[in-house]
Design a protein around this motif. Structure first.
Motif, PDB file in Angstrom:
ATOM      1  N   ARG A   1      47.079 -70.503 -11.413  1.00 59.43           N
ATOM      2  CA  ARG A   1      47.171 -71.124 -12.744  1.00 59.43           C
ATOM      3  C   ARG A   1      45.815 -71.507 -13.327  1.00 59.43           C
ATOM      4  O   ARG A   1      45.704 -71.725 -14.528  1.00 59.43           O
ATOM      5  N   ASP A   2      44.793 -71.650 -12.482  1.00 59.97           N
ATOM      6  CA  ASP A   2      43.512 -72.094 -13.037  1.00 59.97           C
ATOM      7  C   ASP A   2      42.664 -70.912 -13.503  1.00 59.97           C
ATOM      8  O   ASP A   2      42.809 -69.779 -13.024  1.00 59.97           O
ATOM      9  N   ALA A   3      41.767 -71.195 -14.433  1.00 63.07           N
ATOM     10  CA  ALA A   3      40.992 -70.150 -15.105  1.00 63.07           C
ATOM     11  C   ALA A   3      40.100 -69.376 -14.148  1.00 63.07           C
ATOM     12  O   ALA A   3      39.956 -68.155 -14.270  1.00 63.07           O
ATOM     13  N   GLN A   4      39.500 -70.071 -13.170  1.00 68.20           N
ATOM     14  CA  GLN A   4      38.608 -69.397 -12.234  1.00 68.20           C
ATOM     15  C   GLN A   4      39.341 -68.341 -11.416  1.00 68.20           C
ATOM     16  O   GLN A   4      38.861 -67.216 -11.232  1.00 68.20           O
ATOM     17  N   ALA A   5      40.538 -68.688 -10.931  1.00 67.49           N
ATOM     18  CA  ALA A   5      41.326 -67.731 -10.154  1.00 67.49           C
ATOM     19  C   ALA A   5      41.719 -66.528 -11.016  1.00 67.49           C
ATOM     20  O   ALA A   5      41.705 -65.384 -10.540  1.00 67.49           O
ATOM     21  N   GLN A   6      42.029 -66.776 -12.277  1.00 66.91           N
ATOM     22  CA  GLN A   6      42.410 -65.680 -13.168  1.00 66.91           C
ATOM     23  C   GLN A   6      41.220 -64.783 -13.489  1.00 66.91           C
ATOM     24  O   GLN A   6      41.354 -63.559 -13.587  1.00 66.91           O
ATOM     25  N   GLU A   7      40.024 -65.385 -13.621  1.00 63.23           N
ATOM     26  CA  GLU A   7      38.820 -64.587 -13.861  1.00 63.23           C
ATOM     27  C   GLU A   7      38.481 -63.718 -12.654  1.00 63.23           C
ATOM     28  O   GLU A   7      38.078 -62.557 -12.804  1.00 63.23           O
ATOM     29  N   THR A   8      38.657 -64.274 -11.461  1.00 60.89           N
ATOM     30  CA  THR A   8      38.391 -63.506 -10.239  1.00 60.89           C
ATOM     31  C   THR A   8      39.310 -62.300 -10.158  1.00 60.89           C
ATOM     32  O   THR A   8      38.887 -61.182  -9.843  1.00 60.89           O
ATOM     33  N   LEU A   9      40.595 -62.526 -10.456  1.00 59.44           N
ATOM     34  CA  LEU A   9      41.568 -61.431 -10.415  1.00 59.44           C
ATOM     35  C   LEU A   9      41.231 -60.362 -11.454  1.00 59.44           C
ATOM     36  O   LEU A   9      41.243 -59.158 -11.159  1.00 59.44           O
ATOM     37  N   ALA A  10      40.889 -60.800 -12.655  1.00 61.44           N
ATOM     38  CA  ALA A  10      40.581 -59.847 -13.733  1.00 61.44           C
ATOM     39  C   ALA A  10      39.358 -59.007 -13.404  1.00 61.44           C
ATOM     40  O   ALA A  10      39.260 -57.841 -13.822  1.00 61.44           O
ATOM     41  N   ALA A  11      38.410 -59.571 -12.647  1.00 60.87           N
ATOM     42  CA  ALA A  11      37.178 -58.858 -12.310  1.00 60.87           C
ATOM     43  C   ALA A  11      37.439 -57.627 -11.433  1.00 60.87           C
ATOM     44  O   ALA A  11      36.599 -56.716 -11.359  1.00 60.87           O
ATOM     45  N   TYR A  12      38.582 -57.582 -10.776  1.00 65.62           N
ATOM     46  CA  TYR A  12      38.935 -56.404  -9.981  1.00 65.62           C
ATOM     47  C   TYR A  12      39.405 -55.243 -10.858  1.00 65.62           C
ATOM     48  O   TYR A  12      39.575 -54.132 -10.372  1.00 65.62           O
ATOM     49  N   ARG A  13      39.640 -55.494 -12.132  1.00 67.64           N
ATOM     50  CA  ARG A  13      40.075 -54.477 -13.103  1.00 67.64           C
ATOM     51  C   ARG A  13      41.273 -53.668 -12.595  1.00 67.64           C
ATOM     52  O   ARG A  13      41.242 -52.435 -12.542  1.00 67.64           O
ATOM     53  N   PRO A  14      42.356 -54.363 -12.207  1.00 70.56           N
ATOM     54  CA  PRO A  14      43.506 -53.633 -11.669  1.00 70.56           C
ATOM     55  C   PRO A  14      44.278 -52.880 -12.739  1.00 70.56           C
ATOM     56  O   PRO A  14      44.414 -53.351 -13.873  1.00 70.56           O
ATOM     57  N   ASP A  15      44.786 -51.715 -12.373  1.00 68.05           N
ATOM     58  CA  ASP A  15      45.733 -51.013 -13.240  1.00 68.05           C
ATOM     59  C   ASP A  15      47.114 -51.625 -13.100  1.00 68.05           C
ATOM     60  O   ASP A  15      47.896 -51.656 -14.064  1.00 68.05           O
ATOM     61  N   VAL A  16      47.422 -52.082 -11.891  1.00 63.39           N
ATOM     62  CA  VAL A  16      48.743 -52.663 -11.622  1.00 63.39           C
ATOM     63  C   VAL A  16      48.607 -53.671 -10.485  1.00 63.39           C
ATOM     64  O   VAL A  16      47.732 -53.553  -9.630  1.00 63.39           O
ATOM     65  N   MET A  17      49.476 -54.677 -10.504  1.00 62.69           N
ATOM     66  CA  MET A  17      49.566 -55.637  -9.411  1.00 62.69           C
ATOM     67  C   MET A  17      50.948 -55.462  -8.786  1.00 62.69           C
ATOM     68  O   MET A  17      51.959 -55.513  -9.492  1.00 62.69           O
ATOM     69  N   ILE A  18      50.974 -55.239  -7.489  1.00 64.36           N
ATOM     70  CA  ILE A  18      52.239 -55.041  -6.779  1.00 64.36           C
ATOM     71  C   ILE A  18      52.489 -56.251  -5.889  1.00 64.36           C
ATOM     72  O   ILE A  18      51.608 -56.672  -5.129  1.00 64.36           O
ATOM     73  N   VAL A  19      53.680 -56.822  -6.000  1.00 60.25           N
ATOM     74  CA  VAL A  19      53.995 -58.101  -5.355  1.00 60.25           C
ATOM     75  C   VAL A  19      55.202 -57.941  -4.431  1.00 60.25           C
ATOM     76  O   VAL A  19      56.194 -57.323  -4.803  1.00 60.25           O
ATOM     77  N   ALA A  20      55.093 -58.515  -3.236  1.00 58.97           N
ATOM     78  CA  ALA A  20      56.209 -58.524  -2.288  1.00 58.97           C
ATOM     79  C   ALA A  20      56.182 -59.837  -1.514  1.00 58.97           C
ATOM     80  O   ALA A  20      55.302 -60.046  -0.686  1.00 58.97           O
ATOM     81  N   ALA A  21      57.102 -60.732  -1.820  1.00 59.10           N
ATOM     82  CA  ALA A  21      57.216 -62.011  -1.102  1.00 59.10           C
ATOM     83  C   ALA A  21      55.865 -62.729  -1.019  1.00 59.10           C
ATOM     84  O   ALA A  21      55.472 -63.203   0.042  1.00 59.10           O
ATOM     85  N   TYR A  22      55.193 -62.828  -2.154  1.00 60.32           N
ATOM     86  CA  TYR A  22      53.871 -63.466  -2.194  1.00 60.32           C
ATOM     87  C   TYR A  22      53.973 -64.974  -2.011  1.00 60.32           C
ATOM     88  O   TYR A  22      53.248 -65.578  -1.225  1.00 60.32           O
ATOM     89  N   GLY A  23      54.885 -65.612  -2.743  1.00 62.83           N
ATOM     90  CA  GLY A  23      55.072 -67.053  -2.589  1.00 62.83           C
ATOM     91  C   GLY A  23      54.359 -67.904  -3.617  1.00 62.83           C
ATOM     92  O   GLY A  23      54.497 -69.127  -3.599  1.00 62.83           O
ATOM     93  N   LEU A  24      53.588 -67.299  -4.512  1.00 64.89           N
ATOM     94  CA  LEU A  24      52.963 -68.037  -5.614  1.00 64.89           C
ATOM     95  C   LEU A  24      53.506 -67.519  -6.938  1.00 64.89           C
ATOM     96  O   LEU A  24      53.787 -66.328  -7.079  1.00 64.89           O
ATOM     97  N   ILE A  25      53.634 -68.411  -7.909  1.00 66.43           N
ATOM     98  CA  ILE A  25      54.069 -68.027  -9.251  1.00 66.43           C
ATOM     99  C   ILE A  25      52.926 -67.307  -9.962  1.00 66.43           C
ATOM    100  O   ILE A  25      51.767 -67.735  -9.892  1.00 66.43           O
ATOM    101  N   LEU A  26      53.260 -66.211 -10.630  1.00 68.55           N
ATOM    102  CA  LEU A  26      52.274 -65.489 -11.430  1.00 68.55           C
ATOM    103  C   LEU A  26      52.416 -65.921 -12.891  1.00 68.55           C
ATOM    104  O   LEU A  26      53.403 -65.584 -13.543  1.00 68.55           O
ATOM    105  N   PRO A  27      51.462 -66.689 -13.406  1.00 68.00           N
ATOM    106  CA  PRO A  27      51.549 -67.111 -14.807  1.00 68.00           C
ATOM    107  C   PRO A  27      51.328 -65.934 -15.751  1.00 68.00           C
ATOM    108  O   PRO A  27      50.866 -64.858 -15.333  1.00 68.00           O
TER     109      PRO A  27
END
Length: 313
Positions: free
Chosen positions: A69-95
């Motif tokens: 949920r915080d901006a720093q974590a979202q910036e880190t994720l965006a820096a990977y430039r993903p085409d898709v995010m695949i989720v399986a029983a991760y356990g965290l909410i994706l905002p």
């Protein structure tokens, strides 16, 4: 052109899909997201999740944010430039900002045939409810709880001897196969999405430890399903002379019911276990475990205890 993928998962259920993606030449696994290391075992030593252990083995960068949920974590994720995010029983909410970061959005491997069994414990709840089949749904993630459009389904039967553990293992492999089947269509946008019918939805609530307590005032068929559904956790249990007795395996015995006996009474013991009266029918306990002891055949347990006429619970 390879597909830049972020994979998010935590428990064993998510491992087969991770390995399948890592072996796919059309996929570039740029990062793996998993929950922070947790204390485990008698020494409560910080232990990596099964997904983290495999990611490190495969040499894939690992991220373990406490929240997305915080901006720093979202910036880190965006820096990977993903085409898709695949989720399986991760356990965290994706905002929403995270869901919108990948070009193709986020895809979830869900262990039920949606819209049946949305929520945290779809495998156990399907067994508890007496469903004859379940499966995997590959779905486009949305803001709601497992409410996104369905992209692909695979059916898996639920056998009479299935526990949550055995069904979990089959579904984890089926989930990996279903994901690989769906991925080309997701990449090209040719996979037709199906909107869920919300009127058919039911909720698979997270399991609670207290649910493991067997209430002998309930029907034997339901109690047997709960024994199967709660293996490996929280494990069905009752009390014998004030001490906990875990029930690992049981079977329904409609023909051995003794209506004159009170629910919870042990009405028989034989070479296959011991029989307990319920409000409707009886069940035979086949494998049990005393507190601090090992799992043993219920027949052996019965030979060492005077059970006939005693009451459980």
């Amino acid at each position: 052109m390879t597909l830049r993928v972020i994979y998010a998962g935590t428990p064993e259920f998510a491992v087969p899909a991770l390995r399948a993606l890592a072996a796919d030449p059309t996929v570039d696994l740029v990062a793996v997201y998993t929950q922070p290391d947790r204390p485990a075992g008698r020494g409560q030593k910080l232990t990596p999740s099964p997904v983290k252990a495999v990611a490190l083995e495969l040499g894939i960068p690992v991220e373990q944010p406490v929240t997305l949920r915080d901006a720093q974590a979202q910036e880190t994720l965006a820096a990977y430039r993903p085409d898709v995010m695949i989720v399986a029983a991760y356990g965290l909410i994706l905002p929403v900002p995270v869901l919108e970061t990948p070009r193709l959005g986020a895809i979830n491997i869900h262990a039920s045939l949606l819209p049946r069994w949305r929520g945290a414990a779809p495998i156990a709840r399907a067994i508890e409810a007496g469903d004859s089949e379940t499966g995997i749904t590959i779905m486009q993630m949305a803001q709601g709880l497992d409410t996104g459009d369905m992209l692909l389904k695979r059916i898996e039967p639920i056998f009479s001897e299935d526990t949550a553990a055995t069904l979990h293992d089959r579904l984890s492999v089926l989930g990996a196969d279903a994901l690989l089947a769906a991925l080309p269509g997701i990449t090209t946008g040719t996979l037709r999405a199906e909107v869920q019918n919300d009127t058919e939805a039911c909720y698979a609530a997270k399991l609670a430890k207290a649910e493991g307590r067997l209430d002998w005032q309930e029907p034997a068929e339901l109690l047997v399903r709960r024994v199967r559904a709660f293996d490996p956790w929280p494990v069905a249990f009752t009390e014998l002379n004030g001490a906990m007795l875990r029930i690992w395996s049981a079977e329904f015995l409609s023909d051995e019911s003794q209506p004159s006996a009170e629910p919870g009474a042990v009405v028989a013991a034989d070479a296959e276990g011991f029989v307990v009266q319920t409000a409707a029918g009886a069940l035979r306990v086949r494998v049990c475990q005393q507190a601090g002891g090992k799992r043993i055949a219920a027949a052996d347990f019965a030979r060492n205890h005077h059970l006939l006429g005693t009451h459980l619970g």
